[in-house]
Design a protein around this motif. Sequence first.
Motif, PDB file in Angstrom:
ATOM      1  N   GLY A 218       0.780  -1.145  -0.022  1.00 53.91           N
ATOM      2  CA  GLY A 218      -0.144  -0.112  -0.015  1.00 53.91           C
ATOM      3  C   GLY A 218       0.919   1.346   0.147  1.00 53.91           C
ATOM      4  N   LEU A 219       1.974   1.231   0.757  1.00 53.60           N
ATOM      5  CA  LEU A 219       2.939   2.409   0.853  1.00 53.60           C
ATOM      6  C   LEU A 219       3.431   2.708  -0.486  1.00 53.60           C
ATOM      7  N   THR A 220       4.026   1.511  -1.325  1.00 53.84           N
ATOM      8  CA  THR A 220       4.657   1.797  -2.659  1.00 53.84           C
ATOM      9  C   THR A 220       3.804   2.220  -3.619  1.00 53.84           C
ATOM     10  N   LEU A 225       1.661   6.593  -7.208  1.00 56.90           N
ATOM     11  CA  LEU A 225       0.580   7.046  -7.511  1.00 56.90           C
ATOM     12  C   LEU A 225       0.559   8.444  -7.423  1.00 56.90           C
ATOM     13  N   GLU A 226       1.184   8.912  -6.293  1.00 60.99           N
ATOM     14  CA  GLU A 226       1.414  10.423  -5.859  1.00 60.99           C
ATOM     15  C   GLU A 226       2.429  11.156  -6.896  1.00 60.99           C
ATOM     16  N   ALA A 245      -5.833  -6.210  -6.601  1.00 59.34           N
ATOM     17  CA  ALA A 245      -5.174  -6.140  -5.381  1.00 59.34           C
ATOM     18  C   ALA A 245      -5.647  -4.965  -4.379  1.00 59.34           C
ATOM     19  N   ASP A 246      -6.018  -5.280  -3.250  1.00 61.85           N
ATOM     20  CA  ASP A 246      -6.385  -4.208  -2.263  1.00 61.85           C
ATOM     21  C   ASP A 246      -5.725  -3.124  -2.106  1.00 61.85           C
ATOM     22  N   ALA A 247      -4.436  -3.230  -2.186  1.00 66.42           N
ATOM     23  CA  ALA A 247      -3.668  -2.223  -2.142  1.00 66.42           C
ATOM     24  C   ALA A 247      -3.592  -1.133  -2.877  1.00 66.42           C
ATOM     25  N   ILE A 248      -3.920  -1.486  -4.251  1.00 64.48           N
ATOM     26  CA  ILE A 248      -3.846  -0.501  -5.221  1.00 64.48           C
ATOM     27  C   ILE A 248      -5.296   0.160  -5.147  1.00 64.48           C
ATOM     28  N   ARG A 249      -6.426  -0.610  -4.908  1.00 68.51           N
ATOM     29  CA  ARG A 249      -7.836   0.050  -4.703  1.00 68.51           C
ATOM     30  C   ARG A 249      -7.737   1.195  -3.596  1.00 68.51           C
ATOM     31  N   SER A 251      -5.109   2.747  -2.685  1.00 70.82           N
ATOM     32  CA  SER A 251      -4.197   3.797  -3.073  1.00 70.82           C
ATOM     33  C   SER A 251      -4.789   4.921  -4.188  1.00 70.82           C
ATOM     34  N   ILE A 252      -5.669   4.207  -4.858  1.00 66.95           N
ATOM     35  CA  ILE A 252      -6.267   5.213  -5.949  1.00 66.95           C
ATOM     36  C   ILE A 252      -7.558   6.038  -5.405  1.00 66.95           C
TER      37      ILE A 252
END
Length: 298
Positions: A218-220, A225-226, A245-249, A251-252
């Motif tokens: 999630g951090l990466t 994305l930032e 992937a939940d981390a991408i969701r 982050s978006i």
Amino acid sequence: MFVRQTYDNKQQLIFSLSLKATREKFHFKTKHSNKNRYEVHCEIENCSWRLYAKRLDPTDEFEIKTFNNVHTCSSLQIHPNHKHVNKKVMGTILHEIMGKTRSKVWSPNEISRDLNAFLEINVDYKQAWRAKQYAMELLLGSSEECFAKLPIYFHNLKRHNPGIVPYIQTDYEDSFECCFYAIESMGAFKGTILHAVAMDGNYQILPLAHGICKKESGLTWTWFLEKLYECVGDCQELTFVTDRADAIRVSIENVFPHAHHGLLVKAYKRNVFEELWYRFSSTRPQVAAYLSAIPRAK
């Protein structure tokens, strides 16, 4: 513009005058113009606004000798079809705006709309497109300038990243043909590459950005994305298509809260596909009809 201000040549002086007239919404007319002198007046009869410049012999420079910057006409006029506007004038104004809002990505239609509102003149699609090309050249440099920097970039890429294999292919005149680079050390690094791609106007895949990190998390993804946001901004009708992937969701949702987000999914068995397709067709019949034109194998 002021008295004793100099310009490299008469063309630069005329460009500066055109830029001023566009911003201040007035027209000027040429009274005298030759290789040694340039004199213009406000287009409105009996207005006191005028400028006189002279060439500084033996150079090509022009110096403003007299300048009355006060209009005595009834009021500054609105000129929807401004005769002094061209791609360089609009591109320079757009470049200044883009320099302050680098995260925004303008389409020609948006440029036309915004310049029409900002300058109160009529700017069509083609004019807006040419203005954007000129603004991008001012912002990033010309294509020739960018390609000229490529050997230096590849040299430093290899120098500071041991294991990278860069190569530039040129023709018999030493002009650019294509380039290649590979991150050979990724195996030893045991890292992950994050990619963002888009679709261009010809419906071809266009690489936007890639990042290298120690692991996917999630951090990466948020960091990646930032950085992507700094480049593309929160575009209107922006859509992400990713895996599940939940981390991408997450982050978006955090970085691009107004963007749409679709999932890229795969069914590895025919019966699973048929079941999912039936459910999809029942809930989204119009989309299913559109997708039916695509070969089932794809």
